[in-house]
Design an enzyme around this catalytic site. Sequence first.
Site, PDB file in Angstrom:
ATOM      1  N   ASP A  46      28.483  10.561 -11.593  1.00  0.00           N
ATOM      2  CA  ASP A  46      28.597  11.868 -12.242  1.00  0.00           C
ATOM      3  C   ASP A  46      28.778  11.690 -13.740  1.00  0.00           C
ATOM      4  OD1 ASP A  46      28.343  13.181  -9.814  1.00  0.00           O
ATOM      5  OD2 ASP A  46      30.501  13.125  -9.429  1.00  0.00           O
ATOM      6  N   HIS A  48      22.228  10.018 -11.183  1.00  0.00           N
ATOM      7  CA  HIS A  48      23.145  11.144 -10.998  1.00  0.00           C
ATOM      8  C   HIS A  48      23.570  11.305  -9.542  1.00  0.00           C
ATOM      9  CE1 HIS A  48      25.391  14.485 -12.328  1.00  0.00           C
ATOM     10  NE2 HIS A  48      24.617  14.843 -13.334  1.00  0.00           N
TER      11      HIS A  48
END
Length: 548
Positions: A525, A521
Amino acid sequence: MAYASHIINHSKKLRNVPNLMRRDHAVLVRWFSHGARSSVCKREDVTKNRSLGYAPAESERVSKFVARNNVSSGLSKNHLSWTTMRMGIPMGGVICSRELSCSQVQSRRGFASDAGLPPHQEIGMPSLSPTMTEGNIARWLKKEGDKVNPGEVLCEVETDKATVEMECMEEGYLAKIIKGDGSKEIKVGEIIAITVEEEEDIAKFKDYSPSASDSGAPAATEPAAPPPKQEPIEQPVSSPEPKTSKPISPPSEDRIFASPLARKIAEDHKVSLSSIKGTGPDGHIVKADIEDYLASRGKEVSAPTTKTKDAKLAALDYVDIPHSQIRKVTASRLLFSKQTIPHYYLTVDTCVDKLMDLRSQLNSLQEASGGKRISVNDLVIKAAALALRKVPQCNSSWTDDYIRQYNNVNINVAVQTENGLYVPVIRDADKKGLSSIAEEVKHLAQRAKENSLKPEDYEGGTFTVSNLGGPFGIKQFCAIINPPQSGILAVGSAEKRVIPGSGPEQYKFVSFMSVTLSCDHRVIDGAIGAEWLKAFKGYIENPESMLL
């Protein structure tokens, strides 16, 4: 490197002069009569070695030697003495091997010492991969006493990822094998063998064993002067009476003095006050006495219980399997990944009917031309590579200062073997045809099973594909990211499902395959990961677009 020239023109007794003068890593110290001073014996000149390649510890040892021996003074006429100091200077030698294109091997040149050892070379455990900190000796291909030439294979070294051949760098004789076949957890730089130039010197190393400093351990520093010993001052020591409660015989008096709280606790636990010795004022029994008694009784009760549990555990039948080098590295890297990378997972189902039809057509052409058959995994690798080209944000790595986005699309393919998990790499998979990918995957998988992969066969990947569906029938799973990459695709098996048809009350069977993308992450995204899966699904469900 500073050279201390040893001019031996005045003596015919030393026969090995040309060989000694060729030793780049010897320090020769000389004295002459009539007070002549050799320039290399000056402290200032000797300690300049550091700028020319000596390590600080070695310069310090030379300086101390000069200071102790007053080398500026001359000796008697017609007498020339020479001293060689065994410095153990590391040399970085390049080893070029069929199994390893180029790697640094640590070796050290040793010279005659006080123990009377002849000139020799200490061969250290080489660093054969960027992540290697220790290795194992699989087997020696040369025996003690064998003559070795440059380019000949000395031994096979099991690194953290593969078994690699280590070649000899110089001509000589293998005098001593320090670490034999099967030696494990040898630190990089630790001495594994000794070579000599003359065959008659082999016997002198029969009982040789490297010292702690030669084995790669840090050089021991001189111990500091011990502090002045102080005479201990005797002081009267009062031994307090232990507070442990002891059972005693009932007192002769009819009355036992105890605090109300102590009596209440004793009644609740059914403890006789006569068996407890009071430590309060005038022998009164207080709360602490009751608690100490209960605690001591609890230990006595718990002791046999523990022994019973140990007896049950001892009855278990088990076998301890030693960790292989690849297993230890895999464990440490995956643990590091789960502890430091914020994983999240995206799953999508893809229809693979058209993919299966295209595969059948391509395999017919491959069989006619004598090529390798194309698997579903080969098509998945190609689709993943093209999706990375379309969504380059997923073809990146995280660093503390920036996100590195790669221009090359190199796909690692997970291969399970008896030795552990390997991930050979398909370089520039987006630019290769399906036939080339199929041949390369089969070739690398076979080498992985034979434990003969070279470092260039598994290093430099930017994305990983792990398939447990085809070989094992796993429907869906989540894979762990392979650092420093930012994504890994977990491929499940294909299964037939019933879906509505084009008309009312019409149904049809369709094959779906579940894939799960694990993302870092910090780099990818959620929307970017979904965009990559959309591109991947498009190539799988319309496989003709991969051929354009």
